[in-house]
Structures are given as C-alpha cells and as structure tokens.
Write a protein that holds these residues in place. Sequence first.
Motif, PDB file in Angstrom:
ATOM      1  N   HIS A  96       0.853  -1.186   0.000  1.00 48.96           N
ATOM      2  CA  HIS A  96       0.000   0.000   0.000  1.00 48.96           C
ATOM      3  C   HIS A  96       0.891   1.240   0.000  1.00 48.96           C
ATOM      4  N   VAL A  97       0.356   2.345  -0.537  1.00 52.26           N
ATOM      5  CA  VAL A  97       1.189   3.549  -0.613  1.00 52.26           C
ATOM      6  C   VAL A  97       0.423   4.791  -0.193  1.00 52.26           C
ATOM      7  N   PHE A  98       1.046   5.561   0.683  1.00 49.81           N
ATOM      8  CA  PHE A  98       0.612   6.918   1.005  1.00 49.81           C
ATOM      9  C   PHE A  98       1.478   7.828   0.146  1.00 49.81           C
ATOM     10  N   TYR A  99       0.886   8.383  -0.905  1.00 51.44           N
ATOM     11  CA  TYR A  99       1.634   9.042  -1.971  1.00 51.44           C
ATOM     12  C   TYR A  99       1.494  10.550  -1.845  1.00 51.44           C
ATOM     13  N   ASP A 100       2.602  11.201  -1.481  1.00 54.51           N
ATOM     14  CA  ASP A 100       2.490  12.646  -1.314  1.00 54.51           C
ATOM     15  C   ASP A 100       2.386  13.340  -2.663  1.00 54.51           C
ATOM     16  N   LYS A 101       1.488  14.268  -2.704  1.00 52.90           N
ATOM     17  CA  LYS A 101       1.053  14.932  -3.918  1.00 52.90           C
ATOM     18  C   LYS A 101       2.158  15.764  -4.578  1.00 52.90           C
ATOM     19  N   PRO A 102       1.917  16.146  -5.867  1.00 51.67           N
ATOM     20  CA  PRO A 102       0.933  15.583  -6.796  1.00 51.67           C
ATOM     21  C   PRO A 102       1.452  14.284  -7.401  1.00 51.67           C
TER      22      PRO A 102
END
Length: 330
Positions: A96-102
């Motif tokens: 799973h990934v918490f993807y910092d924007k953008p």
Amino acid sequence: MSKIRMAQYGTKHGHAEGVLSVMLANTDVEVAGVYEPDLERRLELQSTGIAPWSKIEWFEDKSDLLEDNSIVAVSSEGSNMESLEHTEQIIDAGKHVFYDKPAGDDYSRFQQIVQTARKKKLLVQLGYMFRYHDGFTKIANWARTGFLGDIFAIRAHMSTTVDRLSQSSLQDYPIGGIFYDLGAHMVDQMVWILGRPNKVTSFLREDFIKTNGFANNTLGVFEYDNSLAIIDIASMEPAPPARRFEVYGSVGSAIMEPMEPAETLKLTLTEPRGNYPIGVSVVNLEARPRYVASLKAFVKDIKGEKEPDWSLEHELLVQETLLRATGHIT
C-alpha cells in the motif's frame, strides 16, 4: 491486528519530514526505516543528528524496503519529479502507498499504477493535507449536501513566498510552475465539491521575479454547467501569505481565511440552516495538525476497519484536472 509495519521511500518532498514524524508518533505504526536513493542527500540528513532523521534506520538499497514482506505500506516522499517512479515500484512490490502529492506529470503512467493497485487490492492514498482539516471538511460537507444551496462559485487563493528558486529545484516544477505544486491542494477540494470541470483555462506567467521559465504567477479557471471555480497561486506573495478559500451557493456562502492556523470561518445564510440563523455566523474551528488524521485513516483502511474516504476514481480525477490546468493534458 498488530502494528502496521511501514517505511518511507524518499526524503526530498516538502512534506517528507512532517509525514515521517507523524508515522513515528502513531502507536499503530512501526517504522521499519527510510530509503533515500540519493546517497549525498542521505548522508546530509544523517549528519544533522536531528529528529526525525536521527530516530530511524536507513536502508542501504531499495531492495531492503521493496523485498521485505513484513513492510505492508510505504509513504512515497520523493521529489515531485521522482515520486511517480518510486510509487510505481512500491505498488509493483505489492505494498500500500501513502503518496504525497501531486501524482507526477505523466497521467497515463499514474493510470497504470492505479490499475495495478486495483488488481492487487492495494490502497493508493494521496497526501493532500487539507482533506481532514476542520474548515475544509465543514465547507465541503455544506456544499455537497445542499446546505449552501446550488453552488455557483468557488474561489481559492493559496500563494507562498519563494523569492528565488535554485536551478536544481526547478526540476520539481514541470509545466505549470507553482500551480503544479500548490494548486493541487485546491484542485482536490474543488473536484470533491463540483466534480470534473467541463473546461479548463490557465494563465501560467513568470512575473516580477525571473526564475528561468518557472511559472510564478498563475491562475486556473474551471468551468462547470452552472458554476465557475477560480484558483490563483503565486510564489512571491509577501509573508505571511493571505490564503483564502471561498464557496458561494444560492442559499449561503462560506469563507475561510487564513487556512492555517484556521480558527474560524464566516458562514452567511439567507435562511436558517441547522443551528445557524439568517445572516452572518462566525464558526469556530478545531485545530488539527497536518497528516495525523490522514495517517490514522490510512492505517484503518489497511486494517479493513473502514473503506477509504476518497476513492481511486477521485485520485485519478484530481490528477487529470491538475494536469489539464498545467498544460500536460490538452
């Protein structure tokens, strides 16, 4: 379920330090370590002896992170121009990934990442820091439920103060300049309220302070069937910048300034709604630190305790809209 074992990939995003600090403070998270592909950058952070960098283990190679099956989730915190590749590697590794924007500047590649995540039943949560902000949450709920009537206008101003950008930092801002980076936060809120715009018109200018082609004075106009949204972002506003979010409906309006620290917002109604009377009400807001609620929600989603508050369809739509505004998609 026991603690979620997480790691961080990259350190060059502006939110990297803050997100790592929140991960370390979360009692449901065990931080396995951090991988930074730039050895010079890693050694620089290690030499500081300052938290959070002094509180973690450093991976020597990305395989130490990606091939460790005990690590189930990763925060993708590379620079804007490298994070899309990092995120693809994380998803391909089954995490799973918490993807910092953008989500990068290659929309088709991001679409493929999301498609892979769906097949593998993995979460992709973009790190838009205002999603659990009390003021933005209240305004969005009022707008989405009809509390403010029919929404006909949104105005968002989220400028910053960056007098000069080094040549090396410009690579983090492809076409679109400061709008690509900060405008993404406001696009996220706008799309959550109004959905996909029919037409996008942008003005991406380099004014006043010359920064080698970097768009430092920007405006996006988003047209809907019965609404207009305007987002303006500049990088040379005197500090502290007057960040402001406004939503106007046929029954009322909601205006918040500043965004941080947000203590109150102004609600104006033409008829009583809920506990609020006709006229102007000053609504008190709860102070919520950045990233804390986002990470809590992410962990609950991983554990299966709830469904994600924002769907993958929303993440795709925000990114498509941002890239339409910055000229990556015509």
